[in-house]
Structure formats: structure tokens, C-alpha cells
Scaffold this motif. Sequence first.
Motif, mmCIF file in Angstrom:
data_model
loop_
_atom_site.group_PDB
_atom_site.id
_atom_site.type_symbol
_atom_site.label_atom_id
_atom_site.label_comp_id
_atom_site.label_asym_id
_atom_site.label_seq_id
_atom_site.Cartn_x
_atom_site.Cartn_y
_atom_site.Cartn_z
ATOM 1 N N ILE A 112 -92.108 -97.738 15.552
ATOM 2 C CA ILE A 112 -92.989 -97.716 16.716
ATOM 3 C C ILE A 112 -92.221 -97.160 17.911
ATOM 4 O O ILE A 112 -91.128 -97.659 18.219
ATOM 5 C CB ILE A 112 -93.488 -99.139 17.045
ATOM 6 N N PRO A 113 -92.729 -96.163 18.612
ATOM 7 C CA PRO A 113 -92.068 -95.722 19.847
ATOM 8 C C PRO A 113 -91.948 -96.903 20.812
ATOM 9 O O PRO A 113 -92.916 -97.639 21.010
ATOM 10 C CB PRO A 113 -93.009 -94.644 20.395
ATOM 11 N N ALA A 114 -90.764 -97.086 21.406
ATOM 12 C CA ALA A 114 -90.536 -98.314 22.164
ATOM 13 C C ALA A 114 -89.653 -98.064 23.374
ATOM 14 O O ALA A 114 -88.764 -97.202 23.354
ATOM 15 C CB ALA A 114 -89.899 -99.384 21.271
ATOM 16 N N ILE A 115 -89.908 -98.870 24.413
ATOM 17 C CA ILE A 115 -89.172 -98.779 25.675
ATOM 18 C C ILE A 115 -88.861 -100.189 26.157
ATOM 19 O O ILE A 115 -89.741 -101.058 26.145
ATOM 20 C CB ILE A 115 -89.997 -98.080 26.780
ATOM 21 N N GLY A 116 -87.637 -100.404 26.615
ATOM 22 C CA GLY A 116 -87.291 -101.631 27.321
ATOM 23 C C GLY A 116 -87.143 -101.325 28.801
ATOM 24 O O GLY A 116 -86.430 -100.387 29.176
ATOM 25 N N PHE A 117 -87.812 -102.109 29.647
ATOM 26 C CA PHE A 117 -87.754 -101.929 31.096
ATOM 27 C C PHE A 117 -87.052 -103.128 31.736
ATOM 28 O O PHE A 117 -87.332 -104.285 31.382
ATOM 29 C CB PHE A 117 -89.158 -101.836 31.694
ATOM 30 N N SER A 118 -86.169 -102.856 32.713
ATOM 31 C CA SER A 118 -85.459 -103.923 33.424
ATOM 32 C C SER A 118 -85.341 -103.557 34.898
ATOM 33 O O SER A 118 -85.096 -102.395 35.242
ATOM 34 C CB SER A 118 -84.057 -104.132 32.838
ATOM 35 N N LEU A 119 -85.483 -104.558 35.755
ATOM 36 C CA LEU A 119 -85.297 -104.397 37.194
ATOM 37 C C LEU A 119 -84.003 -105.090 37.601
ATOM 38 O O LEU A 119 -83.729 -106.219 37.171
ATOM 39 C CB LEU A 119 -86.476 -105.018 37.957
ATOM 40 N N MET B 285 -84.157 -105.647 25.206
ATOM 41 C CA MET B 285 -83.892 -104.445 24.440
ATOM 42 C C MET B 285 -83.960 -104.686 22.940
ATOM 43 O O MET B 285 -84.331 -103.793 22.176
ATOM 44 C CB MET B 285 -82.528 -103.870 24.833
ATOM 45 N N SER B 286 -83.632 -105.888 22.503
ATOM 46 C CA SER B 286 -83.737 -106.178 21.075
ATOM 47 C C SER B 286 -85.176 -106.131 20.599
ATOM 48 O O SER B 286 -85.447 -105.724 19.464
ATOM 49 C CB SER B 286 -83.110 -107.534 20.764
ATOM 50 N N ALA B 287 -86.117 -106.543 21.454
ATOM 51 C CA ALA B 287 -87.534 -106.415 21.096
ATOM 52 C C ALA B 287 -87.902 -104.946 20.929
ATOM 53 O O ALA B 287 -88.584 -104.561 19.965
ATOM 54 C CB ALA B 287 -88.405 -107.072 22.157
ATOM 55 N N VAL C 144 -93.756 -101.828 24.578
ATOM 56 C CA VAL C 144 -92.980 -101.897 25.816
ATOM 57 C C VAL C 144 -92.493 -103.328 25.988
ATOM 58 O O VAL C 144 -93.229 -104.286 25.747
ATOM 59 C CB VAL C 144 -93.797 -101.440 27.041
ATOM 60 N N SER C 145 -91.240 -103.458 26.409
ATOM 61 C CA SER C 145 -90.618 -104.769 26.544
ATOM 62 C C SER C 145 -90.109 -104.935 27.970
ATOM 63 O O SER C 145 -89.515 -104.025 28.541
ATOM 64 C CB SER C 145 -89.460 -104.894 25.552
ATOM 65 N N VAL D 240 -84.613 -93.950 17.628
ATOM 66 C CA VAL D 240 -84.266 -93.947 19.048
ATOM 67 C C VAL D 240 -85.312 -94.711 19.845
ATOM 68 O O VAL D 240 -86.524 -94.554 19.627
ATOM 69 C CB VAL D 240 -84.159 -92.504 19.588
ATOM 70 N N VAL D 241 -84.848 -95.562 20.766
ATOM 71 C CA VAL D 241 -85.716 -96.208 21.750
ATOM 72 C C VAL D 241 -85.124 -95.937 23.137
ATOM 73 O O VAL D 241 -83.973 -95.502 23.260
ATOM 74 C CB VAL D 241 -85.850 -97.721 21.505
ATOM 75 N N LEU D 242 -85.896 -96.202 24.180
ATOM 76 C CA LEU D 242 -85.434 -95.944 25.534
ATOM 77 C C LEU D 242 -85.059 -97.233 26.254
ATOM 78 O O LEU D 242 -85.809 -98.224 26.195
ATOM 79 C CB LEU D 242 -86.511 -95.221 26.348
ATOM 80 N N ASN D 243 -83.915 -97.202 26.906
ATOM 81 C CA ASN D 243 -83.480 -98.297 27.772
ATOM 82 C C ASN D 243 -83.620 -97.835 29.214
ATOM 83 O O ASN D 243 -82.871 -96.977 29.681
ATOM 84 C CB ASN D 243 -82.023 -98.666 27.474
ATOM 85 N N VAL D 244 -84.609 -98.397 29.924
ATOM 86 C CA VAL D 244 -84.924 -97.985 31.291
ATOM 87 C C VAL D 244 -84.546 -99.101 32.255
ATOM 88 O O VAL D 244 -84.997 -100.238 32.105
ATOM 89 C CB VAL D 244 -86.428 -97.666 31.434
ATOM 90 N N ASN D 245 -83.708 -98.769 33.239
ATOM 91 C CA ASN D 245 -83.347 -99.712 34.282
ATOM 92 C C ASN D 245 -83.801 -99.162 35.626
ATOM 93 O O ASN D 245 -83.665 -97.967 35.904
ATOM 94 C CB ASN D 245 -81.834 -99.956 34.293
#
Length: 258
Positions: free
Chosen positions: A126-133, A115-117, A96-97, A165-170
Motif C-alpha cells: 500500500i502506498p504509505a506516508i508518515g507525517f510528523s510535526l 513510521m512503523s505503521a 497515512v500515519s 518505499v514509503v515517505l517520512n514527512v516531517n
Amino acid sequence: MSKRPLILVINDDGITAPGIRTLVEVMNTIGDVVVVAPDSPQSGMGHAITINSTLFVEKVKLDQGPQVEYSCSGTPADCVKLAVKQILGRRPDLCVSGINHGSNSSINVIYSGTMSAAIEAGIEGIPAIGFSLLDYNWNADFSATKPYVKTIAENVLKEGLPNGVVLNVNLPNLPKKDIKGIKVCRQARANWEEEFDKRKNPQGRDYFWLTGKFVNLDKGEDTDEWALENGYVSVVPVQFDLTAHHCIQNLNTWNFHD
């Protein structure tokens, strides 16, 4: 008793940023956490890696909790590479990033170190997610993000993600009571209209500040920008195969032989 998942935590705002401290707190409730994060802010670094200078890693302890933490002199992508190749004893179950201070919706995903991480982790399988507020303030309030971060991470651990595929979560910058839920979206068609503010330093040398405004060109109601504007958490599945598959057939009609 089932084995707790191993979770790698990365960011681009630096290891001391409130966003990553919140992410560590949430991940500690789910699994065994190892943090490998930049020792200074790396926002806007995209997928840069360090190839012409040395990298340093230092074990640190910044707050309470069972997590193991390392501070790295490199970029977010460097942090993932070092974690996988040097620091962790086994491949993590999840990367998770974030939580990034500021939006990574729409075209921002291209520039984002956060998101690059996540993408680098995805490249490693590795299953991966980027989180941003959606709040650039260093002292942003991340409390409303916690239940959404947790449920999305738990779902990825349970269900997995397709290869590539990775997830971009905002997350919208709203009180918890005003967040309507989670929407799976596509990336909006939007861009930055940029300008350079030209100035002179005291020695008379020209220098430039990048400025501009973000313009949403997409009126669809299935996009991340629409979801965020309407009080939803946006989840966009991102692929790192950049091939424009729909264009291959057309290109094969061109005459490359003259």
C-alpha cells in the motif's frame, strides 16, 4: 464520475490525539476515510506487534465527518494488519500515519510507531506516508500543516511510490507564512546521546528514567535535519529492505570455511 480513493488513517499517539484528528479532516477532502488507531498512546513502540495477548477493536465516532473509525487495543503495526485483514473490504489506495506529536526525522524513524505503521502498510503493498510535526505538545497547532499534508498525499495517489518505499514527512513547527516549501531529502546521520536517571521509589527500589539529547552529526545541506532547521517540510523516501547491499561484495572476501 471517478471513484474516490480509500484512505486508511493510523497513528501512534492514540485515536483521540489532535494530530490524527487533523489528518482525518484533511483526508476527508481527498477520499473515503477509514481510521484504525490505537486506543491509547503507543509512541516509541517501533514495529512491535501483539502476539501473546488478545486484540480488541471497537467501532467509535469521535467527531463530525463521513469517516468510519475503529479503536484498537494494539500497536500501530497491529492496526494496519487488522485493517487490511479484517476491517476493510478492499485494499486501501493510500495509508497515512500521524500527524505525530513530535519529530520523526533522522534516526527517530527507527523508534517511531508512526513510521512503523506506514512501513507495515508498505510491506502490504500500500502506498504509505508518515507525517510528523516538530511539536511534542498535546495541544500543538496543526493548522499550518494542512496544505502540505494534502499536496503530498495527492501526489502519492497520482504518482504512486516504488515497491518497498514509503515517505517520512516531517513538518517544521512554524506559522504557515514562515514555511518555505517542501524539500526531498536524505536521512541525516544523527543519534541520541542517552543516559539513565537512577532514582529510588518509596520502598527503596531502584528505578530509571531514560533521558538524553539529540545530536546531529551531519553537516550536509541535503538532509532532513537541515531542511527542518531552515524552514522546509522534509520528505525522505524510506526503504524497509535493511540489506546493506554495498557491504555484500566485501563480506564475500571473508574466509568462512576454517
